[in-house]
Write a protein that holds these residues in place. Sequence first.
Motif, PDB file in Angstrom:
ATOM      1  N   UNK A  60     -20.099   3.036 -54.261  1.00  0.00           N
ATOM      2  CA  UNK A  60     -21.544   3.169 -54.485  1.00  0.00           C
ATOM      3  C   UNK A  60     -22.171   1.822 -54.812  1.00  0.00           C
ATOM      4  N   UNK A  61     -23.479   1.757 -54.680  1.00  0.00           N
ATOM      5  CA  UNK A  61     -24.188   0.508 -54.933  1.00  0.00           C
ATOM      6  C   UNK A  61     -24.007   0.054 -56.376  1.00  0.00           C
ATOM      7  N   UNK A  62     -23.831   0.993 -57.317  1.00  0.00           N
ATOM      8  CA  UNK A  62     -23.633   0.626 -58.715  1.00  0.00           C
ATOM      9  C   UNK A  62     -22.424  -0.282 -58.898  1.00  0.00           C
ATOM     10  N   UNK A  63     -21.383  -0.063 -58.083  1.00  0.00           N
ATOM     11  CA  UNK A  63     -20.186  -0.900 -58.165  1.00  0.00           C
ATOM     12  C   UNK A  63     -20.331  -2.167 -57.326  1.00  0.00           C
ATOM     13  N   UNK A  64     -20.932  -2.046 -56.146  1.00  0.00           N
ATOM     14  CA  UNK A  64     -21.063  -3.209 -55.267  1.00  0.00           C
ATOM     15  C   UNK A  64     -21.899  -4.307 -55.911  1.00  0.00           C
ATOM     16  N   UNK A  65     -22.944  -3.917 -56.646  1.00  0.00           N
ATOM     17  CA  UNK A  65     -23.815  -4.935 -57.231  1.00  0.00           C
ATOM     18  C   UNK A  65     -23.103  -5.729 -58.321  1.00  0.00           C
ATOM     19  N   UNK A  66     -22.113  -5.124 -58.978  1.00  0.00           N
ATOM     20  CA  UNK A  66     -21.366  -5.848 -60.009  1.00  0.00           C
ATOM     21  C   UNK A  66     -20.449  -6.904 -59.397  1.00  0.00           C
ATOM     22  N   UNK A  67     -20.038  -6.663 -58.153  1.00  0.00           N
ATOM     23  CA  UNK A  67     -19.129  -7.591 -57.478  1.00  0.00           C
ATOM     24  C   UNK A  67     -19.861  -8.568 -56.552  1.00  0.00           C
ATOM     25  N   UNK A  68     -21.158  -8.340 -56.348  1.00  0.00           N
ATOM     26  CA  UNK A  68     -21.915  -9.196 -55.423  1.00  0.00           C
ATOM     27  C   UNK A  68     -21.838 -10.660 -55.851  1.00  0.00           C
ATOM     28  N   UNK A  69     -21.629 -11.535 -54.850  1.00  0.00           N
ATOM     29  CA  UNK A  69     -21.567 -12.985 -55.095  1.00  0.00           C
ATOM     30  C   UNK A  69     -22.734 -13.640 -54.362  1.00  0.00           C
TER      31      UNK A  69
ATOM     32  N   UNK B 182     -44.929   8.074 -56.852  1.00  0.00           N
ATOM     33  CA  UNK B 182     -44.783   6.672 -56.449  1.00  0.00           C
ATOM     34  C   UNK B 182     -43.351   6.465 -55.932  1.00  0.00           C
ATOM     35  N   UNK B 183     -43.224   5.852 -54.777  1.00  0.00           N
ATOM     36  CA  UNK B 183     -41.911   5.624 -54.162  1.00  0.00           C
ATOM     37  C   UNK B 183     -41.449   4.189 -54.412  1.00  0.00           C
ATOM     38  N   UNK B 184     -40.232   4.037 -54.904  1.00  0.00           N
ATOM     39  CA  UNK B 184     -39.583   2.730 -55.007  1.00  0.00           C
ATOM     40  C   UNK B 184     -38.434   2.715 -53.999  1.00  0.00           C
ATOM     41  N   UNK B 185     -38.506   1.829 -53.032  1.00  0.00           N
ATOM     42  CA  UNK B 185     -37.451   1.699 -52.032  1.00  0.00           C
ATOM     43  C   UNK B 185     -36.780   0.345 -52.255  1.00  0.00           C
ATOM     44  N   UNK B 186     -35.601   0.391 -52.819  1.00  0.00           N
ATOM     45  CA  UNK B 186     -34.907  -0.816 -53.274  1.00  0.00           C
ATOM     46  C   UNK B 186     -33.755  -1.135 -52.315  1.00  0.00           C
ATOM     47  N   UNK B 187     -33.877  -2.226 -51.537  1.00  0.00           N
ATOM     48  CA  UNK B 187     -32.811  -2.601 -50.595  1.00  0.00           C
ATOM     49  C   UNK B 187     -32.097  -3.871 -51.050  1.00  0.00           C
ATOM     50  N   UNK B 188     -32.213  -4.179 -52.325  1.00  0.00           N
ATOM     51  CA  UNK B 188     -31.540  -5.363 -52.873  1.00  0.00           C
ATOM     52  C   UNK B 188     -30.208  -4.957 -53.494  1.00  0.00           C
ATOM     53  N   UNK B 189     -29.246  -5.852 -53.440  1.00  0.00           N
ATOM     54  CA  UNK B 189     -27.966  -5.707 -54.145  1.00  0.00           C
ATOM     55  C   UNK B 189     -27.625  -7.060 -54.738  1.00  0.00           C
TER      56      UNK B 189
END
Length: 541
Positions: A103-112, A370-377
Amino acid sequence: MAASSGVPTTLAGTGPFLRSSSSTRTFSFPRSSGAFYRVGTRGPWRKLALRMSPRSDAGVDLEEKQSAGASASALEQFKISADRYMNERSSIGVIGLSVHTAPVEMREKLAVPEAQWTRAIGELCSLNHIEEAAVLSTCNRIEIYVVALSWNRGIREVIDWMAKTSGIPVTELREHLFMLRDTDATKHLFEVAAGLDSLVLGEGQILAQVKQVVRVGQGSGVLGKNIDRMFKDAITTGKRVRNETNISSGAVSVSSAAVELALMKLPKSHSTSARMLVIGAGKMGKLVIKHLAAKGSKSIVVVNRSEERVNAIREEIKDVEIIYKPFTDMFDAAAEADVVFTSTGSATPLFLKEHAEALPPVDKVVGGVRLFVDIAVPRNIGSCVADLEHVRVYNVDDLTEVVEANKEDRLRKAMEAQSIISQELKRFEAWRDSLETVPTIKKLRSHADRIRASELERCLQKIGNDALTKNMKRAIEDLSTGIVNKLLHGPLQHLRCDGNDGRTLDETLENMHALNRMFSLDTEKAIIEQKIKNKVEKTQS
């Protein structure tokens, strides 16, 4: 199987094996939970014996041996243990997680972040059993490509590094990691570059990101020859797939999928009149603006750190009003927006629950939400924001329903792409196989030249230098060189393994080992000792 092949029955610190090609032997390693990890190998299983530690198999504690004399002693001990390591070839591997496994929750912690790729590669290459490394970090994946001196220990070291960097315990990390070895690792990278492993099948942005790995690596000089060649061949593969299969035609990108998702959630009658806010004017943000314009939006507010980039987008997109706002006005801009797209490189969330809660309600004609569409990691919108009643938060993992729409046609094109990948994979494997015999070729030629030079000198001394003219000496020397070259021609031909003949790698390696024995070249041990020496020197520096 373990008893007969020498394969260990446990492999600590590894993750699930996603894929195995038909040409790859695989071994299963039981885990205490009952699940199995699979590790692919090309050719016979190679015993993994060298341990460099800090405590070697020979019992030398490198951390206690800091003086030059002690280093030499440690190296000698490593040379002794190198005999156990002679049959192992350095392995190419990829360890990572992607939108398919984590999941994105894990990928963002490892993002370099790109700015830290060089540092990360340096840290990985300083690990005892890692010779080369590269980092591919995007919104959909974080993948570490390595050349490992020892597969088991090298993989363990990389996983430990990932756990330390991210703060995620190894036990939790294992549940989401995938790892591939040699042919499977290379094929995976080629598929990634071709867009076959993307959330959006055939999307083009990933190829640009693979190119960026090479650009950063060349600029800093951190990519080794195997990784450098593999990534360059992956770029070639990606270009061929897109040119020859047209897989990208009609394919959506992550940015366009984000726009499609937002429009799907809005009332159809107000999809083009909804107030749009884009935070971040980088590559992803620019694509969001382009797709919004293509879908009929007439006015878009863009929040960015500098106005120069927004002005450049204005010059390119003429048919839409683009209103610039600095980051200091971000919350005010969000208060006036129905849909907020975020795509910045911020390491911390831009919006938390209290920020979103303070925003005024959205008009009921556009859904009252209100819609938040977040495509950042890492994500720009805190997960807590989703708890609010009149807010909906979507991230890159929520784009699946959009990308399924035209997936069937691109799947047919993906089948065509596999034949191209197979061709490029064969070329890369032939190149890497050809490296196997280079040290033996050099040593054999050097050995023959020393004998030729020695015998030539003895011959000239017997004849007497005064009895020969320069032309006669040159003729005798040319004769000796010609005899050596013709004698070496056959053996050297049998050391070829470049994909241009029917000889297999195993046959070529048999010939190489035979020549090493016959001429006492001891090439393999010399290579291993040099690798060990390099690692010892790094440890001591």
